[in-house]
Design a protein around this motif. Structure first.
Motif, short mmCIF file in Angstrom:
data_model
loop_
_atom_site.label_atom_id
_atom_site.label_comp_id
_atom_site.label_asym_id
_atom_site.label_seq_id
_atom_site.Cartn_x
_atom_site.Cartn_y
_atom_site.Cartn_z
N PHE A 170 6.93 16.80 0.86
CA PHE A 170 5.98 15.68 0.84
C PHE A 170 6.67 14.42 1.29
O PHE A 170 7.89 14.29 1.20
N THR A 221 1.81 6.96 -7.17
CA THR A 221 1.34 8.13 -6.42
C THR A 221 1.51 9.37 -7.28
O THR A 221 2.61 9.64 -7.78
N LEU A 222 0.42 10.10 -7.46
CA LEU A 222 0.48 11.35 -8.23
C LEU A 222 0.22 12.52 -7.30
O LEU A 222 -0.80 12.55 -6.61
N GLY A 270 -2.45 2.78 -5.89
CA GLY A 270 -1.68 3.99 -5.68
C GLY A 270 -2.46 5.02 -4.92
O GLY A 270 -3.36 4.70 -4.15
N ASP A 271 -2.15 6.27 -5.15
CA ASP A 271 -2.70 7.35 -4.36
C ASP A 271 -2.66 8.60 -5.23
O ASP A 271 -1.81 8.72 -6.11
N THR A 315 5.51 9.41 -7.80
CA THR A 315 6.30 8.42 -7.09
C THR A 315 5.80 7.04 -7.48
O THR A 315 4.60 6.79 -7.46
N THR A 371 9.87 7.86 0.82
CA THR A 371 10.29 8.89 -0.12
C THR A 371 10.06 10.26 0.50
O THR A 371 8.95 10.56 0.94
N THR A 392 6.08 10.21 1.03
CA THR A 392 5.33 9.07 0.50
C THR A 392 5.89 7.80 1.13
O THR A 392 7.11 7.62 1.15
N THR A 452 0.85 -1.19 0.00
CA THR A 452 0.00 0.00 0.00
C THR A 452 0.88 1.24 0.00
O THR A 452 2.09 1.15 0.22
N THR A 453 0.29 2.39 -0.25
CA THR A 453 1.05 3.62 -0.24
C THR A 453 0.18 4.78 0.23
O THR A 453 -1.03 4.78 0.01
N ASP A 454 0.79 5.73 0.92
CA ASP A 454 0.09 6.93 1.36
C ASP A 454 1.07 8.09 1.38
O ASP A 454 2.24 7.91 1.70
N THR A 455 0.55 9.27 1.08
CA THR A 455 1.39 10.46 0.94
C THR A 455 0.82 11.61 1.74
O THR A 455 -0.40 11.76 1.83
#
Lengths: 346, 346
Positions: A155, B113-114, B146-147, B157, A113, A157, A68-71
């Motif tokens: 930011f 991720t955008l 993604g996100d 990313t 990141t 990520t 999963t990913t979150d920013t």
């Protein structure tokens, strides 16, 4: 943390540009190595390569893997005024761990990141990492690499992998007739933010407990494992607010839902501090990182007593317009909050 | 792509804020589903959940798994003037695939991720994704989630997982006495950028082939697999330039290196177009996404003929100051380029 700094580092404030990309990454790699702890042993995973190569690497066994990913972006998801860097590090990790919890898995390996302006203080990078590593220690997973890039806006990520040896909970598996339940209290993080923003004078206990809920939310990882093991099939975490996140689950499952507003669990401190709006905070406040889950009544009856912390039935899944979530009070009157979910773009 | 758009979409230019976060994500999820192709079958991996849940999920078998991440920020890593969005999508994916190639693995699942401003055109989001999906199709892997977040600056990313059933190539396993070799030509991407920036008038063939090298770099995935299978133990990809990336490998391996500048392989078109500086471009130009690898002479002799495209021995690994890379010409004279590696912060 001061033990990490070559002597002299504390005599002035270093900017990212002073150390350079490579310098900062080396510094963070040291930080990670120091705090990796006992390593990861869940599900026979074995880390082969952590930070410092083209990719991190680990050997898996026959389990279901997750990623999963979150920013979080400065000025959009946080401001320096309301979130200290160390808490921000914790929070962005928490958002990712909560996603893994909502699937019924355990977190394993994280990539970090950082987008940072050249004049960003290196000390603040350390604080950010310290917060992330606070969480990796407490929730037992590892940072295994990442990237740092120049950016005019800060930011962060996170990419996080996880795994489970059991069945996954999916957003798409809610069924009409299921009950809807949530773990813990809702609205505390949103209340804490209001206090931090100075929107009202609160008693010291409220400042502490609600502030803590906002700054250091605790994903319900253990609860997620139990839910999945005990046969709960549908879940999502509360990142954008109960109504909004339940709506996403309903949309994925092609069902609707009705929430009994008065049954939504609220911290007594929140109720006392915000007597006018605690219910709206509980229905629409984000970043609680509790779990919303749905299951037939008999499953609920069996599962709820097994959780280490209370969970509460707050409504029902219905046939109806997919994604629609209505909210009623004890008399059945509609009290659906005017505030919609949190779409950063609207 | 036009077939994806509900009628009317082409009548005006939509902004991200018009569709909202959820709208854009749904649109991209459709794009991904349409182009996922035959799915992933490497190493018995089986995708269970793609985009649309809290996390993507797949089942693995007994292989070594990899994960990497790379980010590009507008104004730092690219500008709209020099890189069309579709090419940017390709390039940011290529940077990640190249990391997996440098470990000897195959790419499997990507998270995108955008970071986008509200007034970013939705058509350009589509183009960005189209470029990423061009690469997932050609290199046979999948975008699984993604996100999307609001950000004052555009950034992308990628988190990419991969796997291998063989031995990993590591940055840290070069040894004094090894030869250093590279796949393909170097400097072409940097030359292409100079042409795109209008720094000189070039013949049409140069515009095309060097421009293509810059806009659509092709990671040496197949070559990486062969190198790892045939016993090459140390590798890194060329993202920041030969001297800089070889220096990173040397630093990780606690060795130094010497490059024979005249042996560095250069596209004849690059040499003809940049007669004064082609060698500097080949030594320090980034984004070629070729592979640098080291091995004892007998391994090199066995491996090089097995590669589907030429690879060239360009120098030697030495005992010496860890990370130091010197460059000499055919007479042994030092010609180490003044331009250092690419540190975004310096």
């Amino acid at each position: 943390m001061s033990g990490l700094r070559p002597s002299g580092y504390n005599l002035f404030t270093m900017k990212v540009a002073d150390l350079g990309e490579f310098g900062v990454i080396e510094r963070l790699t040291d930080l990670i190595r120091l705090r990796r702890g006992q390593g990861i042993d869940a599900f026979d995973y074995k880390l082969l390569i952590g930070a410092g190569d083209d990719a991190a690497a680990w050997r898996g066994s026959d389990v279901t893997e997750l990623v999963t990913t979150d920013t979080m972006v400065e000025g959009v998801h946080f401001t320096r005024a309301t979130t200290p860097w160390r808490d921000l590090g914790w929070k962005v990790m928490a958002a990712n761990v909560s996603d893994i919890a909502a699937m019924g898995g355990l977190p394993l390996y994280a990539l970090v990141t950082l987008g940072l302006p050249p004049d960003f203080d290196v000390d603040d990078v350390d604080k950010l990492y310290a917060g992330m590593l606070d969480m990796t220690e407490e929730y037992r997973f590892s940072v295994v690499g990442g990237d740092m890039v120049r950016s005019p806006v800060v930011f962060i990520t996170i990419g996080l992998t996880g795994a489970t040896d059991g069945v996954l909970m999916r957003r798409s598996d809610a069924e009409a007739g299921d009950q809807v339940a949530v773990t813990g209290y809702l609205g505390s993080s949103a209340g804490g933010l209001k206090i931090i923003l100075g929107e009202l004078e609160a008693e010291r206990k409220a400042v502490e407990s609600l502030g803590e809920a906002h700054r250091r939310p605790r994903p319900d990882l253990h609860q997620g494992r139990i839910l999945a093991t005990e046969g709960v099939k549908a879940a999502i975490d509360v990142s954008d607010g109960l109504v909004d996140d339940l709506s996403k689950l309903c949309r994925a499952s092609r069902v609707s839902a009705r929430i009994q507003a008065h049954q939504v669990p609220v911290d007594p401190t929140l109720r006392r501090t915000f007597p006018q709006c605690y219910q709206d905070l509980a229905l629409t406040g984000g970043e609680d990182y509790a779990l919303i889950f749905t299951a037939p009544q008999e499953t609920m009856k069996r599962v709820l007593p097994q959780l280490p912390t209370p969970a509460t039935v707050v409504g029902d899944i219905l046939d109806g317009e997919p994604g629609e979530v209505s909210t009623v009070d004890a008399t059945g009157k509609d009290v659906t909050p005017a505030i919609g979910g949190w779409d950063h773009y609207r």
